[in-house]
Design a protein around this motif. Structure first.
Motif, PDB file in Angstrom:
ATOM      1  N   SER A  55       0.797  -1.305   0.150  1.00  0.00           N
ATOM      2  CA  SER A  55      -0.067  -0.071   0.141  1.00  0.00           C
ATOM      3  C   SER A  55       0.957   1.158  -0.025  1.00  0.00           C
ATOM      4  O   SER A  55       1.891   1.145   0.596  1.00  0.00           O
ATOM      5  CB  SER A  55      -0.797   0.099   1.345  1.00  0.00           C
ATOM      6  N   ASP A  56       0.358   2.362  -0.796  1.00  0.00           N
ATOM      7  CA  ASP A  56       1.150   3.529  -0.723  1.00  0.00           C
ATOM      8  C   ASP A  56       0.756   4.671   0.425  1.00  0.00           C
ATOM      9  O   ASP A  56       0.973   5.476   0.331  1.00  0.00           O
ATOM     10  CB  ASP A  56       0.839   4.325  -2.089  1.00  0.00           C
ATOM     11  N   THR A  57      -0.323   3.898   1.277  1.00  0.00           N
ATOM     12  CA  THR A  57      -0.711   4.804   2.217  1.00  0.00           C
ATOM     13  C   THR A  57      -0.502   4.246   3.749  1.00  0.00           C
ATOM     14  O   THR A  57       0.340   3.230   3.765  1.00  0.00           O
ATOM     15  CB  THR A  57      -2.145   5.063   2.363  1.00  0.00           C
ATOM     16  N   LYS A  58      -0.714   4.879   4.777  1.00  0.00           N
ATOM     17  CA  LYS A  58      -0.518   4.380   6.101  1.00  0.00           C
ATOM     18  C   LYS A  58      -1.481   3.036   6.335  1.00  0.00           C
ATOM     19  O   LYS A  58      -1.165   2.421   7.413  1.00  0.00           O
ATOM     20  CB  LYS A  58      -0.687   5.179   7.299  1.00  0.00           C
ATOM     21  N   LEU A  59      -2.516   2.751   5.466  1.00  0.00           N
ATOM     22  CA  LEU A  59      -3.518   1.827   5.699  1.00  0.00           C
ATOM     23  C   LEU A  59      -3.016   0.628   4.621  1.00  0.00           C
ATOM     24  O   LEU A  59      -2.705   0.926   3.569  1.00  0.00           O
ATOM     25  CB  LEU A  59      -4.767   2.210   5.586  1.00  0.00           C
ATOM     26  N   ASN A  60      -3.162  -0.575   5.228  1.00  0.00           N
ATOM     27  CA  ASN A  60      -2.959  -1.904   4.365  1.00  0.00           C
ATOM     28  C   ASN A  60      -3.919  -2.955   4.759  1.00  0.00           C
ATOM     29  O   ASN A  60      -4.032  -2.920   5.886  1.00  0.00           O
ATOM     30  CB  ASN A  60      -1.535  -2.190   3.876  1.00  0.00           C
ATOM     31  N   TYR A  61      -4.268  -3.895   3.789  1.00  0.00           N
ATOM     32  CA  TYR A  61      -4.987  -4.950   4.407  1.00  0.00           C
ATOM     33  C   TYR A  61      -4.027  -6.305   4.239  1.00  0.00           C
ATOM     34  O   TYR A  61      -3.044  -6.080   3.637  1.00  0.00           O
ATOM     35  CB  TYR A  61      -5.903  -5.282   3.023  1.00  0.00           C
ATOM     36  N   PHE A  62      -4.262  -7.108   5.115  1.00  0.00           N
ATOM     37  CA  PHE A  62      -3.542  -8.380   5.089  1.00  0.00           C
ATOM     38  C   PHE A  62      -4.666  -9.736   5.156  1.00  0.00           C
ATOM     39  O   PHE A  62      -5.654  -9.688   5.448  1.00  0.00           O
ATOM     40  CB  PHE A  62      -2.654  -8.427   6.106  1.00  0.00           C
ATOM     41  N   LEU A  63      -3.980 -10.774   4.710  1.00  0.00           N
ATOM     42  CA  LEU A  63      -4.619 -12.029   4.495  1.00  0.00           C
ATOM     43  C   LEU A  63      -4.133 -13.042   5.699  1.00  0.00           C
ATOM     44  O   LEU A  63      -2.695 -12.950   5.950  1.00  0.00           O
ATOM     45  CB  LEU A  63      -4.389 -12.678   2.992  1.00  0.00           C
ATOM     46  N   VAL A  64      -5.046 -13.664   6.270  1.00  0.00           N
ATOM     47  CA  VAL A  64      -4.531 -14.802   7.492  1.00  0.00           C
ATOM     48  C   VAL A  64      -4.949 -15.995   7.230  1.00  0.00           C
ATOM     49  O   VAL A  64      -6.141 -16.088   6.297  1.00  0.00           O
ATOM     50  CB  VAL A  64      -4.794 -14.150   8.811  1.00  0.00           C
ATOM     51  N   GLY A  65      -4.283 -17.004   7.565  1.00  0.00           N
ATOM     52  CA  GLY A  65      -4.904 -18.565   7.395  1.00  0.00           C
ATOM     53  C   GLY A  65      -4.119 -19.281   8.207  1.00  0.00           C
ATOM     54  O   GLY A  65      -3.363 -19.081   8.876  1.00  0.00           O
ATOM     55  N   ASN A  66      -4.842 -20.550   8.265  1.00  0.00           N
ATOM     56  CA  ASN A  66      -3.976 -21.789   8.907  1.00  0.00           C
ATOM     57  C   ASN A  66      -4.340 -23.036   8.484  1.00  0.00           C
ATOM     58  O   ASN A  66      -5.419 -23.242   8.001  1.00  0.00           O
ATOM     59  CB  ASN A  66      -4.127 -21.313  10.509  1.00  0.00           C
ATOM     60  N   LEU A  67      -3.422 -24.012   8.733  1.00  0.00           N
ATOM     61  CA  LEU A  67      -3.853 -25.320   8.768  1.00  0.00           C
ATOM     62  C   LEU A  67      -3.089 -26.151   9.979  1.00  0.00           C
ATOM     63  O   LEU A  67      -1.983 -25.956  10.434  1.00  0.00           O
ATOM     64  CB  LEU A  67      -3.096 -25.970   7.367  1.00  0.00           C
ATOM     65  N   GLY A  68      -3.959 -27.027  10.592  1.00  0.00           N
ATOM     66  CA  GLY A  68      -3.528 -27.491  11.799  1.00  0.00           C
ATOM     67  C   GLY A  68      -3.976 -28.940  12.191  1.00  0.00           C
ATOM     68  O   GLY A  68      -5.087 -29.344  11.488  1.00  0.00           O
ATOM     69  N   TYR A  69      -3.364 -29.523  12.991  1.00  0.00           N
ATOM     70  CA  TYR A  69      -3.669 -30.886  13.218  1.00  0.00           C
ATOM     71  C   TYR A  69      -3.325 -31.060  14.913  1.00  0.00           C
ATOM     72  O   TYR A  69      -2.255 -30.898  15.167  1.00  0.00           O
ATOM     73  CB  TYR A  69      -3.027 -32.012  12.466  1.00  0.00           C
ATOM     74  N   SER A  70      -4.274 -31.955  15.591  1.00  0.00           N
ATOM     75  CA  SER A  70      -3.796 -31.987  16.940  1.00  0.00           C
ATOM     76  C   SER A  70      -4.139 -33.669  17.459  1.00  0.00           C
ATOM     77  O   SER A  70      -5.295 -33.812  16.845  1.00  0.00           O
ATOM     78  CB  SER A  70      -4.352 -31.116  18.029  1.00  0.00           C
ATOM     79  N   ARG A  71      -3.488 -34.191  18.180  1.00  0.00           N
ATOM     80  CA  ARG A  71      -3.890 -35.413  19.023  1.00  0.00           C
ATOM     81  C   ARG A  71      -3.770 -35.181  20.355  1.00  0.00           C
ATOM     82  O   ARG A  71      -2.857 -35.054  21.138  1.00  0.00           O
ATOM     83  CB  ARG A  71      -2.867 -36.478  18.240  1.00  0.00           C
ATOM     84  N   THR A  72      -4.887 -35.508  20.806  1.00  0.00           N
ATOM     85  CA  THR A  72      -5.009 -35.564  22.441  1.00  0.00           C
ATOM     86  C   THR A  72      -5.421 -36.788  22.994  1.00  0.00           C
ATOM     87  O   THR A  72      -6.335 -37.444  22.719  1.00  0.00           O
ATOM     88  CB  THR A  72      -6.318 -34.418  22.814  1.00  0.00           C
ATOM     89  N   PHE A  73      -4.814 -36.924  23.993  1.00  0.00           N
ATOM     90  CA  PHE A  73      -4.913 -38.326  24.733  1.00  0.00           C
ATOM     91  C   PHE A  73      -4.601 -38.096  26.456  1.00  0.00           C
ATOM     92  O   PHE A  73      -4.087 -37.290  26.664  1.00  0.00           O
ATOM     93  CB  PHE A  73      -4.135 -39.432  24.251  1.00  0.00           C
ATOM     94  N   ALA A  74      -5.617 -38.996  27.352  1.00  0.00           N
ATOM     95  CA  ALA A  74      -5.319 -38.944  28.624  1.00  0.00           C
ATOM     96  C   ALA A  74      -4.175 -39.485  28.911  1.00  0.00           C
ATOM     97  O   ALA A  74      -3.529 -40.649  28.311  1.00  0.00           O
ATOM     98  CB  ALA A  74      -6.472 -39.361  29.217  1.00  0.00           C
TER      99      ALA A  74
END
Length: 289
Positions: A55-74
């Motif tokens: 951006s040529d101004t003080k304001l700009n846009y951004f993109l966010v994302g994620n891919l995740g995996y978890s395994r939970t056990f007692a």
């Protein structure tokens, strides 16, 4: 003493919330967390994304994302309401994929604020496996009919102060993240539920100037200390409301690298709370923008 049903609910909530909250925000990373007060362990793998549009101004846009995996056990056998057991080989898995948009405003070169919203889809459920289970089985499990769908949205507010000094580059960051998750719990004894969690974080650290150069590439090091304050369902499920994270990062800047890549890095951190022991390490790259 928690009943088996309480343990199952806590495990499910911890599985969803912790995968969203206890991961770092840069690069491919993995970690192991011991929630000692509820007798639950979690393995986490996460790949986040953040890209700022020019951006040529003080304001700009951004993109966010994620891919995740978890395994939970007692950490010991727990009899669930469905007469199955939750242990190291019989456990809960969660998969996530998210995408969102935000806006950043630069008051000065040193001070900036940003906000954004990310929508996150996840699947979670029980997985009964024989000993010798590995990550490859996780892909097959994704299509298991016993899995249920969850929808979350994350609200992010953040301010960063990063002064420019000659000897090193310190920063202070204050961030607030709010998570709202709707889930259809598939164990026989439970109905659908909605859970809300939030985390307030205060981060401080510094990155060195160039330490060593090879041709057009060079090395810098970063050290940081972060404090996190939890509220909502995640606090109830993990049985603590604050934790600290201490870490270090090695950056290798690529001045003549690909046009879209600024640097590659290796990160190692440890997490500690009264009720949590864990570590996280990651590798990845930063995008140019």
């Amino acid at each position: 003493m928690n009943s088996p049903g309480d343990v199952a609910t806590n495990t499910h909530l911890a599985n969803i919330n912790a995968l969203l909250i206890f991961t770092s925000q840069d690069g491919l990373n993995t970690g192991l967390f011991h929630f000692t007060d509820i007798g639950v362990d979690m393995e986490i793998y996460n790949l986040p994304l953040k890209y700022h549009f020019k951006s040529d101004t003080k304001l700009n846009y951004f993109l966010v994302g994620n891919l995740g995996y978890s395994r939970t056990f007692a950490t010991k056998d727990i009899l669930l309401p469905t007469d199955s057991r939750l242990n190291y080989d019989n456990h809960l898995r969660t998969y996530t994929a998210g995408l969102g948009l935000g806006v950043r405003y630069k008051f000065t070169d040193e001070l900036r604020v940003l906000g954004g919203v990310e929508f996150i889809y996840s699947r979670s459920g029980a997985s009964v496996k024989e000993p010798g289970d590995d990550f490859g089985d996780a892909i097959e499990d994704f299509f298991n009919k016993n899995y249920n769908d969850n929808i979350s949205y994350k609200l992010l507010l953040e301010s960063v102060y990063k002064p420019k000094l000659e000897t090193f580059n310190p920063y202070i960051k204050l961030a607030y993240k709010f998570y709202d998750t709707k889930s259809d719990f598939t164990f026989d004894a439970f109905s659908s539920f909605k859970t809300q969690s939030s985390v307030l974080s205060l981060s401080s650290g510094f990155e060195s100037n160039e330490l060593w150069r090879y041709k057009s590439s060079y090395l810098t090091l970063e050290a940081y200390l972060n404090a996190y304050y939890l509220d909502g369902a995640v606090e109830k499920s993990v049985h603590f409301n604050k934790y600290a994270k201490l870490g270090g990062v090695a950056y290798w800047y690529l001045e003549d690298g690909p046009l879209w890549m600024e640097r590659v890095f290796l990160e190692v951190s440890t997490i500690k709370a009264d009720g949590l022991d864990g570590y996280n390490y990651g590798v990845g790259f930063s995008l140019k923008y």
